[in-house]
Scaffold this motif. Sequence first.
Motif, PDB file in Angstrom:
ATOM      1  N   VAL A  50      12.566  -3.895  -9.848  1.00 12.89           N
ATOM      2  CA  VAL A  50      12.361  -5.308  -9.514  1.00 12.89           C
ATOM      3  C   VAL A  50      10.975  -5.532  -8.913  1.00 12.89           C
ATOM      4  O   VAL A  50      10.332  -6.558  -9.162  1.00 12.89           O
ATOM      5  CB  VAL A  50      13.451  -5.788  -8.528  1.00 12.89           C
ATOM      6  CG1 VAL A  50      13.232  -7.243  -8.139  1.00 12.89           C
ATOM      7  CG2 VAL A  50      14.834  -5.602  -9.132  1.00 12.89           C
ATOM      8  N   VAL A  51      10.511  -4.584  -8.115  1.00 14.87           N
ATOM      9  CA  VAL A  51       9.212  -4.677  -7.451  1.00 14.87           C
ATOM     10  C   VAL A  51       8.427  -3.399  -7.734  1.00 14.87           C
ATOM     11  O   VAL A  51       8.983  -2.295  -7.654  1.00 14.87           O
ATOM     12  CB  VAL A  51       9.374  -4.860  -5.923  1.00 14.87           C
ATOM     13  CG1 VAL A  51       8.021  -4.819  -5.223  1.00 14.87           C
ATOM     14  CG2 VAL A  51      10.093  -6.165  -5.622  1.00 14.87           C
ATOM     15  N   GLN A  52       7.153  -3.551  -8.058  1.00 19.58           N
ATOM     16  CA  GLN A  52       6.321  -2.403  -8.399  1.00 19.58           C
ATOM     17  C   GLN A  52       5.052  -2.366  -7.546  1.00 19.58           C
ATOM     18  O   GLN A  52       4.401  -3.389  -7.340  1.00 19.58           O
ATOM     19  CB  GLN A  52       5.903  -2.447  -9.871  1.00 19.58           C
ATOM     20  CG  GLN A  52       7.049  -2.228 -10.854  1.00 19.58           C
ATOM     21  CD  GLN A  52       6.556  -2.297 -12.285  1.00 19.58           C
ATOM     22  OE1 GLN A  52       6.247  -3.365 -12.798  1.00 19.58           O
ATOM     23  NE2 GLN A  52       6.464  -1.144 -12.927  1.00 19.58           N
ATOM     24  N   ASN A  53       4.749  -1.179  -7.037  1.00 19.04           N
ATOM     25  CA  ASN A  53       3.479  -0.903  -6.366  1.00 19.04           C
ATOM     26  C   ASN A  53       3.157  -1.942  -5.279  1.00 19.04           C
ATOM     27  O   ASN A  53       2.058  -2.480  -5.225  1.00 19.04           O
ATOM     28  CB  ASN A  53       2.343  -0.848  -7.397  1.00 19.04           C
ATOM     29  CG  ASN A  53       1.118  -0.137  -6.864  1.00 19.04           C
ATOM     30  OD1 ASN A  53       1.231   0.775  -6.053  1.00 19.04           O
ATOM     31  ND2 ASN A  53      -0.050  -0.557  -7.303  1.00 19.04           N
ATOM     32  N   PHE A  54       4.133  -2.171  -4.408  1.00 18.88           N
ATOM     33  CA  PHE A  54       3.991  -3.200  -3.376  1.00 18.88           C
ATOM     34  C   PHE A  54       3.426  -2.613  -2.091  1.00 18.88           C
ATOM     35  O   PHE A  54       3.899  -1.580  -1.600  1.00 18.88           O
ATOM     36  CB  PHE A  54       5.353  -3.842  -3.087  1.00 18.88           C
ATOM     37  CG  PHE A  54       5.308  -4.893  -2.010  1.00 18.88           C
ATOM     38  CD1 PHE A  54       4.844  -6.163  -2.285  1.00 18.88           C
ATOM     39  CD2 PHE A  54       5.722  -4.591  -0.714  1.00 18.88           C
ATOM     40  CE1 PHE A  54       4.798  -7.127  -1.291  1.00 18.88           C
ATOM     41  CE2 PHE A  54       5.687  -5.547   0.278  1.00 18.88           C
ATOM     42  CZ  PHE A  54       5.216  -6.827  -0.015  1.00 18.88           C
ATOM     43  N   ASP A  55       2.421  -3.276  -1.539  1.00 17.92           N
ATOM     44  CA  ASP A  55       1.826  -2.903  -0.253  1.00 17.92           C
ATOM     45  C   ASP A  55       1.924  -4.071   0.719  1.00 17.92           C
ATOM     46  O   ASP A  55       1.814  -5.235   0.311  1.00 17.92           O
ATOM     47  CB  ASP A  55       0.345  -2.534  -0.410  1.00 17.92           C
ATOM     48  CG  ASP A  55       0.141  -1.292  -1.261  1.00 17.92           C
ATOM     49  OD1 ASP A  55       0.939  -0.344  -1.137  1.00 17.92           O
ATOM     50  OD2 ASP A  55      -0.818  -1.269  -2.049  1.00 17.92           O
ATOM     51  N   LEU A  56       2.097  -3.757   2.004  1.00 19.16           N
ATOM     52  CA  LEU A  56       2.157  -4.796   3.029  1.00 19.16           C
ATOM     53  C   LEU A  56       1.682  -4.224   4.351  1.00 19.16           C
ATOM     54  O   LEU A  56       2.096  -3.124   4.738  1.00 19.16           O
ATOM     55  CB  LEU A  56       3.592  -5.317   3.182  1.00 19.16           C
ATOM     56  CG  LEU A  56       3.801  -6.478   4.158  1.00 19.16           C
ATOM     57  CD1 LEU A  56       3.161  -7.751   3.627  1.00 19.16           C
ATOM     58  CD2 LEU A  56       5.294  -6.701   4.412  1.00 19.16           C
ATOM     59  N   ASN A  57       0.821  -4.951   5.030  1.00 22.97           N
ATOM     60  CA  ASN A  57       0.343  -4.562   6.357  1.00 22.97           C
ATOM     61  C   ASN A  57       0.464  -5.767   7.278  1.00 22.97           C
ATOM     62  O   ASN A  57      -0.140  -6.809   7.021  1.00 22.97           O
ATOM     63  CB  ASN A  57      -1.108  -4.097   6.296  1.00 22.97           C
ATOM     64  CG  ASN A  57      -1.271  -2.838   5.461  1.00 22.97           C
ATOM     65  OD1 ASN A  57      -0.868  -1.757   5.870  1.00 22.97           O
ATOM     66  ND2 ASN A  57      -1.854  -2.970   4.280  1.00 22.97           N
ATOM     67  N   VAL A  58       1.256  -5.621   8.338  1.00 22.07           N
ATOM     68  CA  VAL A  58       1.543  -6.742   9.230  1.00 22.07           C
ATOM     69  C   VAL A  58       1.268  -6.339  10.667  1.00 22.07           C
ATOM     70  O   VAL A  58       1.789  -5.324  11.147  1.00 22.07           O
ATOM     71  CB  VAL A  58       3.012  -7.200   9.104  1.00 22.07           C
ATOM     72  CG1 VAL A  58       3.239  -8.458   9.929  1.00 22.07           C
ATOM     73  CG2 VAL A  58       3.400  -7.422   7.653  1.00 22.07           C
ATOM     74  N   ASN A  59       0.474  -7.127  11.360  1.00 18.12           N
ATOM     75  CA  ASN A  59       0.180  -6.886  12.765  1.00 18.12           C
ATOM     76  C   ASN A  59       1.172  -7.620  13.663  1.00 18.12           C
ATOM     77  O   ASN A  59       1.785  -8.613  13.257  1.00 18.12           O
ATOM     78  CB  ASN A  59      -1.244  -7.358  13.107  1.00 18.12           C
ATOM     79  CG  ASN A  59      -2.301  -6.530  12.415  1.00 18.12           C
ATOM     80  OD1 ASN A  59      -2.150  -5.317  12.255  1.00 18.12           O
ATOM     81  ND2 ASN A  59      -3.370  -7.172  11.991  1.00 18.12           N
ATOM     82  N   THR A  60       1.317  -7.144  14.877  1.00 18.98           N
ATOM     83  CA  THR A  60       2.160  -7.813  15.869  1.00 18.98           C
ATOM     84  C   THR A  60       1.653  -9.231  16.111  1.00 18.98           C
ATOM     85  O   THR A  60       0.449  -9.484  16.108  1.00 18.98           O
ATOM     86  CB  THR A  60       2.145  -7.023  17.186  1.00 18.98           C
ATOM     87  OG1 THR A  60       2.633  -5.701  16.957  1.00 18.98           O
ATOM     88  CG2 THR A  60       3.014  -7.693  18.245  1.00 18.98           C
ATOM     89  N   GLY A  61       2.588 -10.153  16.306  1.00 21.66           N
ATOM     90  CA  GLY A  61       2.216 -11.533  16.580  1.00 21.66           C
ATOM     91  C   GLY A  61       1.800 -12.312  15.352  1.00 21.66           C
ATOM     92  O   GLY A  61       1.076 -13.306  15.460  1.00 21.66           O
ATOM     93  N   THR A  62       2.269 -11.878  14.197  1.00 18.23           N
ATOM     94  CA  THR A  62       1.876 -12.481  12.928  1.00 18.23           C
ATOM     95  C   THR A  62       3.101 -12.961  12.158  1.00 18.23           C
ATOM     96  O   THR A  62       4.148 -12.320  12.180  1.00 18.23           O
ATOM     97  CB  THR A  62       1.109 -11.459  12.058  1.00 18.23           C
ATOM     98  OG1 THR A  62      -0.022 -10.986  12.783  1.00 18.23           O
ATOM     99  CG2 THR A  62       0.640 -12.075  10.754  1.00 18.23           C
ATOM    100  N   ILE A  63       2.960 -14.090  11.461  1.00 14.09           N
ATOM    101  CA  ILE A  63       3.975 -14.552  10.519  1.00 14.09           C
ATOM    102  C   ILE A  63       3.441 -14.329   9.107  1.00 14.09           C
ATOM    103  O   ILE A  63       2.384 -14.860   8.739  1.00 14.09           O
ATOM    104  CB  ILE A  63       4.313 -16.041  10.706  1.00 14.09           C
ATOM    105  CG1 ILE A  63       4.827 -16.297  12.121  1.00 14.09           C
ATOM    106  CG2 ILE A  63       5.349 -16.491   9.678  1.00 14.09           C
ATOM    107  CD1 ILE A  63       5.116 -17.765  12.404  1.00 14.09           C
ATOM    108  N   VAL A  64       4.157 -13.539   8.341  1.00 12.70           N
ATOM    109  CA  VAL A  64       3.771 -13.248   6.966  1.00 12.70           C
ATOM    110  C   VAL A  64       4.790 -13.890   6.027  1.00 12.70           C
ATOM    111  O   VAL A  64       6.001 -13.739   6.217  1.00 12.70           O
ATOM    112  CB  VAL A  64       3.710 -11.726   6.706  1.00 12.70           C
ATOM    113  CG1 VAL A  64       3.453 -11.440   5.233  1.00 12.70           C
ATOM    114  CG2 VAL A  64       2.616 -11.106   7.553  1.00 12.70           C
TER     115      VAL A  64
END
Length: 261
Positions: free
Chosen positions: A18-32
């Motif tokens: 369903v999902v391919q080669n997914f990257d995610l970087n989330v910092n504290t205090g952030t809405i993504v």
Amino acid sequence: MNYIQAQNLDLAYKEKTVVQNFDLNVNTGTIVGLIGPNGSGKTTILRALAGLLDPQRGDIQINAKNLRNISKRKRARTMGWVPQRETFAWSLKVEDIVSLGRAPHRGWLLPFSAYDYKIIKKALKSAELSNFSSRSIDELSGGEFQRVLIARALAQEPKILLLDEPTANLDIHHQIQVLDLVQELVKKEKMTAVIAIHDLGLAARYCDQLTLLNHGKIRATGTPEEVLTSTNLAAVFGVKAQLYRDPQGFWALSIKNGKKI
């Protein structure tokens, strides 16, 4: 340091990727915000981040620790999962549902401590439900019920909120009410939120960072201004649209026509 980090994720149901080669970087205090058409993989990604779906490939790190090495109880203390829909077999009271959020800390059979009751009361107050605590969930509006699910997640004392379409099927008043609450919690409590959201206007207004998905792959990631370009919106949604600042300074979208191009 990134509080949530996903690298090279492939996600599948019954061998169907369903999902391919997914990257995610989330910092504290952030809405993504995870945005994209139906079937693009938004809910699947949230389920993987919550530990409800094991990746075929890739890793998820929470505060520099591999999600696979974090116990289910520890995950539940760290991440609050707010589903799009939920039903209950009994007509429970609001406070009873919110109290379920203490299970990762107390177990199912141990009595609540004074501290547990303090956290439950705080969660009800944060979600503006203090006057609804003894009310049956059958008596609530859609927006009120969504706030109950958020309050239950808050009772877990999480560092992360994972919300799947929290504004789906709500009128505009309740949409703003729910997202205002999430935004306030992220700022005041120094939390992190990842939201699967359908409404691009709300995504632009409330999210610090967006990831645009199409057919299970990332089309673009960055700030609303970087992601919601006319080119990306035409390619993914087939509409002519323009991002602009409204008179109050919020990002908003102008749809030039309702027909696909």
